[in-house]
Scaffold this motif. Structure first.
Motif, PDB file in Angstrom:
ATOM      1  N   GLN A  59       0.836  -1.196   0.000  1.00  0.00           N
ATOM      2  CA  GLN A  59       0.000   0.000   0.000  1.00  0.00           C
ATOM      3  C   GLN A  59       0.873   1.248   0.000  1.00  0.00           C
ATOM      4  N   SER A  60       0.607   2.176  -0.927  1.00  0.00           N
ATOM      5  CA  SER A  60       1.441   3.341  -1.084  1.00  0.00           C
ATOM      6  C   SER A  60       1.213   4.349   0.045  1.00  0.00           C
ATOM      7  N   ILE A  61       2.263   5.112   0.358  1.00  0.00           N
ATOM      8  CA  ILE A  61       2.192   6.116   1.408  1.00  0.00           C
ATOM      9  C   ILE A  61       1.279   7.271   0.996  1.00  0.00           C
ATOM     10  N   LEU A  62       1.380   7.692  -0.261  1.00  0.00           N
ATOM     11  CA  LEU A  62       0.551   8.767  -0.776  1.00  0.00           C
ATOM     12  C   LEU A  62      -0.665   8.169  -1.494  1.00  0.00           C
ATOM     13  N   THR A  63      -1.820   8.813  -1.308  1.00  0.00           N
ATOM     14  CA  THR A  63      -3.062   8.260  -1.839  1.00  0.00           C
ATOM     15  C   THR A  63      -3.522   8.987  -3.095  1.00  0.00           C
ATOM     16  N   GLN A  64      -3.696   8.223  -4.159  1.00  0.00           N
ATOM     17  CA  GLN A  64      -4.213   8.735  -5.413  1.00  0.00           C
ATOM     18  C   GLN A  64      -5.419   7.906  -5.828  1.00  0.00           C
ATOM     19  N   PRO A  65      -6.343   8.491  -6.619  1.00  0.00           N
ATOM     20  CA  PRO A  65      -7.418   7.666  -7.180  1.00  0.00           C
ATOM     21  C   PRO A  65      -6.823   6.719  -8.206  1.00  0.00           C
ATOM     22  N   PRO A  66      -7.315   5.478  -8.284  1.00  0.00           N
ATOM     23  CA  PRO A  66      -6.751   4.523  -9.241  1.00  0.00           C
ATOM     24  C   PRO A  66      -6.929   4.953 -10.690  1.00  0.00           C
ATOM     25  N   SER A  67      -8.030   5.641 -10.981  1.00  0.00           N
ATOM     26  CA  SER A  67      -8.274   6.019 -12.370  1.00  0.00           C
ATOM     27  C   SER A  67      -9.108   7.288 -12.454  1.00  0.00           C
ATOM     28  N   VAL A  68      -8.908   8.012 -13.527  1.00  0.00           N
ATOM     29  CA  VAL A  68      -9.762   9.145 -13.889  1.00  0.00           C
ATOM     30  C   VAL A  68      -9.952   9.079 -15.397  1.00  0.00           C
ATOM     31  N   SER A  69     -11.006   9.704 -15.855  1.00  0.00           N
ATOM     32  CA  SER A  69     -11.243   9.713 -17.297  1.00  0.00           C
ATOM     33  C   SER A  69     -11.877  11.028 -17.715  1.00  0.00           C
ATOM     34  N   GLY A  70     -11.760  11.338 -18.969  1.00  0.00           N
ATOM     35  CA  GLY A  70     -12.354  12.545 -19.523  1.00  0.00           C
ATOM     36  C   GLY A  70     -12.421  12.452 -21.031  1.00  0.00           C
ATOM     37  N   THR A  71     -13.121  13.364 -21.616  1.00  0.00           N
ATOM     38  CA  THR A  71     -13.230  13.405 -23.072  1.00  0.00           C
ATOM     39  C   THR A  71     -12.306  14.492 -23.610  1.00  0.00           C
ATOM     40  N   PRO A  72     -11.934  14.421 -24.873  1.00  0.00           N
ATOM     41  CA  PRO A  72     -11.050  15.444 -25.441  1.00  0.00           C
ATOM     42  C   PRO A  72     -11.568  16.851 -25.193  1.00  0.00           C
ATOM     43  N   GLY A  73     -10.661  17.719 -24.732  1.00  0.00           N
ATOM     44  CA  GLY A  73     -11.024  19.101 -24.469  1.00  0.00           C
ATOM     45  C   GLY A  73     -11.407  19.370 -23.020  1.00  0.00           C
ATOM     46  N   GLN A  74     -11.768  18.323 -22.306  1.00  0.00           N
ATOM     47  CA  GLN A  74     -12.176  18.494 -20.911  1.00  0.00           C
ATOM     48  C   GLN A  74     -10.972  18.737 -20.004  1.00  0.00           C
ATOM     49  N   THR A  75     -11.275  19.047 -18.749  1.00  0.00           N
ATOM     50  CA  THR A  75     -10.252  19.214 -17.711  1.00  0.00           C
ATOM     51  C   THR A  75     -10.419  18.128 -16.654  1.00  0.00           C
ATOM     52  N   VAL A  76      -9.301  17.509 -16.276  1.00  0.00           N
ATOM     53  CA  VAL A  76      -9.347  16.510 -15.209  1.00  0.00           C
ATOM     54  C   VAL A  76      -8.323  16.885 -14.147  1.00  0.00           C
ATOM     55  N   THR A  77      -8.606  16.456 -12.936  1.00  0.00           N
ATOM     56  CA  THR A  77      -7.700  16.709 -11.819  1.00  0.00           C
ATOM     57  C   THR A  77      -7.403  15.408 -11.106  1.00  0.00           C
ATOM     58  N   ILE A  78      -6.132  15.182 -10.842  1.00  0.00           N
ATOM     59  CA  ILE A  78      -5.692  14.000 -10.109  1.00  0.00           C
ATOM     60  C   ILE A  78      -5.184  14.455  -8.749  1.00  0.00           C
ATOM     61  N   SER A  79      -5.708  13.862  -7.699  1.00  0.00           N
ATOM     62  CA  SER A  79      -5.333  14.271  -6.349  1.00  0.00           C
ATOM     63  C   SER A  79      -4.270  13.350  -5.763  1.00  0.00           C
ATOM     64  N   CYS A  80      -3.563  13.876  -4.794  1.00  0.00           N
ATOM     65  CA  CYS A  80      -2.504  13.132  -4.102  1.00  0.00           C
ATOM     66  C   CYS A  80      -2.532  13.575  -2.648  1.00  0.00           C
ATOM     67  N   SER A  81      -2.835  12.645  -1.753  1.00  0.00           N
ATOM     68  CA  SER A  81      -2.997  12.980  -0.351  1.00  0.00           C
ATOM     69  C   SER A  81      -1.916  12.324   0.498  1.00  0.00           C
ATOM     70  N   GLY A  82      -1.352  13.106   1.418  1.00  0.00           N
ATOM     71  CA  GLY A  82      -0.315  12.572   2.299  1.00  0.00           C
ATOM     72  C   GLY A  82      -0.515  13.067   3.712  1.00  0.00           C
ATOM     73  N   ASP A  83       0.596  13.345   4.397  1.00  0.00           N
ATOM     74  CA  ASP A  83       0.492  13.880   5.751  1.00  0.00           C
ATOM     75  C   ASP A  83       1.600  14.903   6.008  1.00  0.00           C
ATOM     76  N   ARG A  84       1.710  15.325   7.262  1.00  0.00           N
ATOM     77  CA  ARG A  84       2.612  16.425   7.589  1.00  0.00           C
ATOM     78  C   ARG A  84       4.082  16.083   7.348  1.00  0.00           C
ATOM     79  N   SER A  85       4.430  14.818   7.455  1.00  0.00           N
ATOM     80  CA  SER A  85       5.843  14.454   7.314  1.00  0.00           C
ATOM     81  C   SER A  85       6.290  14.397   5.853  1.00  0.00           C
TER      82      SER A  85
END
Lengths: 109, 117
Positions: free
Chosen positions: A1-27
């Motif tokens: 299990q990775s230390i930083l958390t990301q969504p496994p997948s995202v999708s979009g259509t051409p021209g759209q905007t997508v955002t990928i998140s990355c969550s961690g902690d204070r350290s």
């Protein structure tokens, strides 16, 4: 299990905007810069964002990075088919005294 | 332009020792930091350890005491040794130029290592 958390997948259509998140902690994210890498399966990772928001030479300005507290995001606007790849975040962890990574997010256009 | 090239055996049996070499061109090994990372479908990306320009070494506790780095300055290369390999060590192993706060800026193409009996 990775230390930083990301969504496994995202999708979009051409021209759209997508955002990928990355969550961690204070350290890690809370205390160090976040870097984003793009990886086409079977090839080496390549940096697309470093120092939270900076783009290496040759990376289009459609890609942008941001960070707030213990979370970071990679935003890709004006999606193109060539954006399809895996994206993962990375940062230094002060507790580990080493690099930590997200599990990666597969972008489908 | 910095280029990194990993080399080593692609297949090992359980309990054997892995030795991988990262040859660096375009930069002196003593001019930067260098990091080994591995990637597997089950565990994702894992930091194995780093070599600093001072020559000091830092290993991920998860890999100690099995891991050792050896720096060869004349050959401009770093050798990673991982003993007592298990099936769980099967992964693609990468070396990367570690630019500190600016991240892992250059990566080798990686070498697939498979542990199988």
């Amino acid at each position: 299990q990775s230390i930083l958390t990301q969504p496994p997948s995202v999708s979009g259509t051409p021209g759209q905007t997508v955002t990928i998140s990355c969550s961690g902690d204070r350290s890690n994210i809370g205390d160090h810069s976040v870097h984003w890498y793009r990886q086409v399966p079977g090839t080496a990772p390549k940096a697309v964002i470093y120092l939270d928001t900076q783009r290496p030479s040759g990376v289009p300005d459609r890609l942008s990075g941001s960070k707030s507290g213990t979370s970071a995001s990679l935003t890709i606007s004006g999606l193109q088919s060539e954006d399809e790849a895996d994206y993962f975040c990375a940062t230094w962890d002060g507790g580990l005294s080493g690099w930590v990574f997200g599990g990666g997010t597969t972008l489908t256009v | 332009q910095v280029q990194l090239q990993e080399s080593g055996p692609g297949q090992l049996k359980p309990s054997e020792t892995l030795a991988l070499t990262c040859h660096i061109s375009g930069a002196f090994i003593s001019s930067s930091y260098w990091t080994w990372v591995r990637q597997s479908p089950g565990k994702g990306l894992e930091w194995i350890g780093s070599v600093f320009s001072s020559g000091s070494l830092s290993y991920n506790p998860s890999f100690q005491p099995r891991v050792t780095f050896l720096i060869d300055i004349p050959k401009n290369q770093i050798t990673l040794t991982l003993v007592s390999m298990t099936l769980g060590d099967s992964a693609v192993y990468y070396c990367a130029r570690d630019s500190g706060p600016s991240g892992l800026t250059d990566w080798g193409q990686g070498v697939q290592v498979t542990v199988s009996s």
